[in-house]
Scaffold this motif. Sequence first.
Motif, short mmCIF file in Angstrom:
data_model
loop_
_atom_site.label_atom_id
_atom_site.label_comp_id
_atom_site.label_asym_id
_atom_site.label_seq_id
_atom_site.Cartn_x
_atom_site.Cartn_y
_atom_site.Cartn_z
N TYR A 185 2.24 22.45 81.20
CA TYR A 185 2.17 22.04 82.54
C TYR A 185 0.72 21.10 83.11
CZ TYR A 185 6.40 24.70 83.14
OH TYR A 185 7.74 24.95 83.07
N TYR A 186 -0.07 21.11 82.17
CA TYR A 186 -1.43 20.37 82.66
C TYR A 186 -1.04 18.94 82.97
CZ TYR A 186 -2.61 17.98 78.38
OH TYR A 186 -2.66 17.02 77.39
N ALA A 187 -0.28 18.48 82.30
CA ALA A 187 0.22 16.84 82.46
C ALA A 187 0.40 16.69 84.01
CB ALA A 187 1.20 16.72 81.48
N LEU A 188 1.15 17.67 84.71
CA LEU A 188 1.53 17.65 86.14
C LEU A 188 0.14 17.32 86.92
CD1 LEU A 188 3.78 17.57 88.34
CD2 LEU A 188 3.46 19.86 88.30
N THR A 189 -0.64 18.39 86.47
CA THR A 189 -2.04 18.25 87.25
C THR A 189 -2.73 17.04 87.06
OG1 THR A 189 -2.03 20.71 87.20
CG2 THR A 189 -4.25 19.62 87.53
N PHE A 190 -2.86 16.80 85.68
CA PHE A 190 -3.38 15.44 85.38
C PHE A 190 -2.88 14.16 86.26
CE2 PHE A 190 -3.42 11.47 82.99
CZ PHE A 190 -4.67 11.24 82.78
N VAL A 191 -1.79 14.19 86.16
CA VAL A 191 -0.97 12.80 86.84
C VAL A 191 -1.43 12.79 88.60
CG1 VAL A 191 1.13 11.76 87.68
CG2 VAL A 191 0.75 12.52 85.23
N LEU A 192 -1.25 14.27 89.15
CA LEU A 192 -1.57 14.33 90.58
C LEU A 192 -3.03 14.06 90.91
CD1 LEU A 192 0.63 17.23 91.28
CD2 LEU A 192 1.28 14.77 91.84
N VAL A 193 -3.85 14.67 90.03
CA VAL A 193 -5.25 14.54 90.46
C VAL A 193 -5.74 12.96 90.15
CG1 VAL A 193 -7.58 15.44 89.79
CG2 VAL A 193 -5.71 17.07 89.93
N ALA A 194 -5.21 12.71 88.98
CA ALA A 194 -5.85 11.11 88.41
C ALA A 194 -5.39 10.14 89.61
CB ALA A 194 -5.22 10.60 87.26
N ALA A 195 -4.09 10.56 90.29
CA ALA A 195 -3.80 9.42 91.34
C ALA A 195 -4.70 9.51 92.79
CB ALA A 195 -2.22 9.82 91.78
N ALA A 196 -5.07 10.96 93.05
CA ALA A 196 -5.75 11.20 93.88
C ALA A 196 -7.37 10.65 93.53
CB ALA A 196 -5.91 12.70 94.31
N LEU A 197 -7.83 10.89 92.72
CA LEU A 197 -9.03 10.30 92.35
C LEU A 197 -9.18 8.77 92.19
CD1 LEU A 197 -10.19 12.65 89.42
CD2 LEU A 197 -11.26 12.49 91.65
N ALA A 198 -8.02 8.13 92.08
CA ALA A 198 -8.11 6.84 92.08
C ALA A 198 -8.44 6.16 93.62
CB ALA A 198 -6.69 6.24 91.56
N GLY A 199 -8.33 7.12 94.47
CA GLY A 199 -8.61 6.66 95.85
C GLY A 199 -9.90 6.75 96.43
N VAL A 200 -10.71 7.41 95.43
CA VAL A 200 -12.16 7.52 96.01
C VAL A 200 -12.82 6.32 95.55
CG1 VAL A 200 -14.24 9.09 95.52
CG2 VAL A 200 -11.83 10.23 95.52
N LYS A 201 -13.38 5.50 96.45
CA LYS A 201 -13.99 4.30 96.27
C LYS A 201 -15.49 4.53 95.92
CE LYS A 201 -10.13 2.03 96.78
NZ LYS A 201 -9.36 1.57 95.54
N GLY A 202 -16.20 3.73 95.19
CA GLY A 202 -17.54 3.68 95.01
C GLY A 202 -18.45 3.64 96.17
N ASP A 203 -17.78 3.11 97.23
CA ASP A 203 -18.76 3.09 98.52
C ASP A 203 -19.09 4.50 98.92
OD1 ASP A 203 -18.52 0.51 98.30
OD2 ASP A 203 -17.00 0.19 99.87
N LEU A 204 -18.06 5.39 99.10
CA LEU A 204 -18.18 6.76 99.35
C LEU A 204 -19.16 7.45 98.66
CD1 LEU A 204 -14.58 7.89 99.87
CD2 LEU A 204 -16.02 7.07 101.68
N LEU A 205 -19.12 7.33 97.20
CA LEU A 205 -20.19 8.06 96.43
C LEU A 205 -21.43 7.32 96.55
CD1 LEU A 205 -17.93 7.99 93.22
CD2 LEU A 205 -18.12 9.63 95.11
N GLU A 206 -21.60 5.99 96.60
CA GLU A 206 -22.95 5.40 97.01
C GLU A 206 -23.71 6.12 98.21
OE1 GLU A 206 -22.45 1.33 96.73
OE2 GLU A 206 -22.19 1.28 94.54
#
Length: 600
Positions: A185-206
């Motif tokens: 079941y970790y694959a389910l977490t991987f897919v969901l979290v990867a999709a959420a992290l993809a929305g974190v743009k570099g501007d926010l981190l900078e």
Amino acid sequence: MAVTSRPPAPPAPPPPGRGGAGGRLWRGLTLLRSPVVLLGTVTAVVLAVLVVAPLAGLVATTLRPDGLTAWGDVLASPLSRNLFYEPLTNSLVIGFATAAGSIILGGGLAWLVVMTDVRFKKTIGLLASIPFALPSFALALAWETVFRNDRIGGRVGLLHGLGLDVPDWLAWGALPISATLVAHYYALTFVLVAAALAGVKGDLLEAGEVAGASRARVAVSIALPVVMPALVSSALLAFAEGVSNFASPALLGLPVRYQTLSTRLYGSISTGQVERGYVLSLLLIAVAAIVLFLSTRLVDGRRSYATITGKGGRRRTLELGRYRPAAAGFALTAVALTTVLPAVVLLLSSFARRTNSLTDGFTLHFWTGASDPAFAQGQRGVLRNPQVIEAAATTVLLGLAVAAAATVLGLAVGYVVTRLRGAPLVTQALTLLSFLPFLIPGIALGAAFIAQFGRPIGPLPALYGTFAILVIAGAAYTLPFAAQSGRSSVGQISGELEESAVMAGAGMTRRLGRIVVPLAARGLLAGGVLVFVKMVRDLSLVVLLVTPATPLLSVVTYRYASEGFAQFANAITVIIAAISVGATVLARRLQGAAQPWVER
């Protein structure tokens, strides 16, 4: 000349959109004549028969005298500890362990492939998404092949065969069950979290770093809150799946009498104590429903953060520096242990001359061998065994039938929900009914169908033991996936296309056949393939419904494993895994889903 007066003409009915009781009545009558409302009503009735009727039959059975006695036996009797409380405790332990492990492993891998410059992103991303497509019993069989000891006699695993002393806690019980479920079941977490992290743009981190925050503070204070809803949802879904899973506890727990709610339910019904089994089914449904309700409340109650705006942004990756090789090594090792190694172990052990031994030679007998009384008790190889061939044909036919039925239902639900305006009761009923099976564990849903359709209903004969009950139960079980696919596919089609067709005189049937279905075919086909995969690899739903007249590969595998024929069980599992992974890859290509770890 006389003038004849005409009586005044009756007042015209108020047109739609005007106020007053007459206008509301007119709009109501017009709405009732709408083909979309008729389609929605018929679909709601079908879903009620598929979902509500089995649950109602299950509840009604437990309210009869024998059922009331079963409630007392399960909850308040000297048998309660063994029937309910101890299995419940074991189920909760496994559920919490599955959730925690899935978050740590799946979330960690998602962070590496999306947020860092780790090497081999494509390979890690692909392999990390495969385990969820595998049958859960594939990982359990692989674990047993490696770690089985001699506690219960009979065959032993690879490590014990090499002379290593494998402790009981590593071979049986909570740890191996939890480990195999985490690997699944970790694959389910991987897919969901990867999709959420993809929305974190570099501007926010900078922005955080410019304000003086360290990288660790930026990760905790900016990135983590953004993905928290995905983390909470995947954790509680993994918890619910861990609590209700049947295959892993049955293979790695039952031999040493380690019971969970799902295995205790199966044991009660299979030994004729059906009322106790039905009571346990309702309790298992209650546990799963509470977990998913808490999931919804926790996610809805959190603050939301908008990360997708009209302003362009670029993705920024964290440079790992000297830790880059170690991170890549960890990620590759994790996905290899959960995807590649189990497949290799199962494939090689299916050729092993001696059970779970890779040092005593190999043979093709378990795949293509003829019947030999001196070998494997006269069992033929799986590719020459009529029972296995019949089970394979029945499995594929069941997958196709359920995929077709669920896709049609999903299209109807999606069309009505996205196109119907002015009838909120119909759309809300369809949404609720299509989501309800997600709250019901597979083995509990199977028990509900036995309770409802296991006996004649008026002129209708009993369906238990027939192929029809498998198709009906499968369509109900996979309805949430098909409905979601239908809503997303139809929702992408602009209503202007149908409005133009209406002006040209096209009815709803022609619009569906000429516009909606062709344009939504890609998404519907992908959803149908996912339904097919779920039915091919599923054991929990069908284990109570299958009879010798309707053999399925997953049930044949479980019976071979339970009877000690490990090579045959592993060979059939390899076949199921090949079908599931192949169909999943096809579905991913059809969906064309964006994968944040693929560099374009």
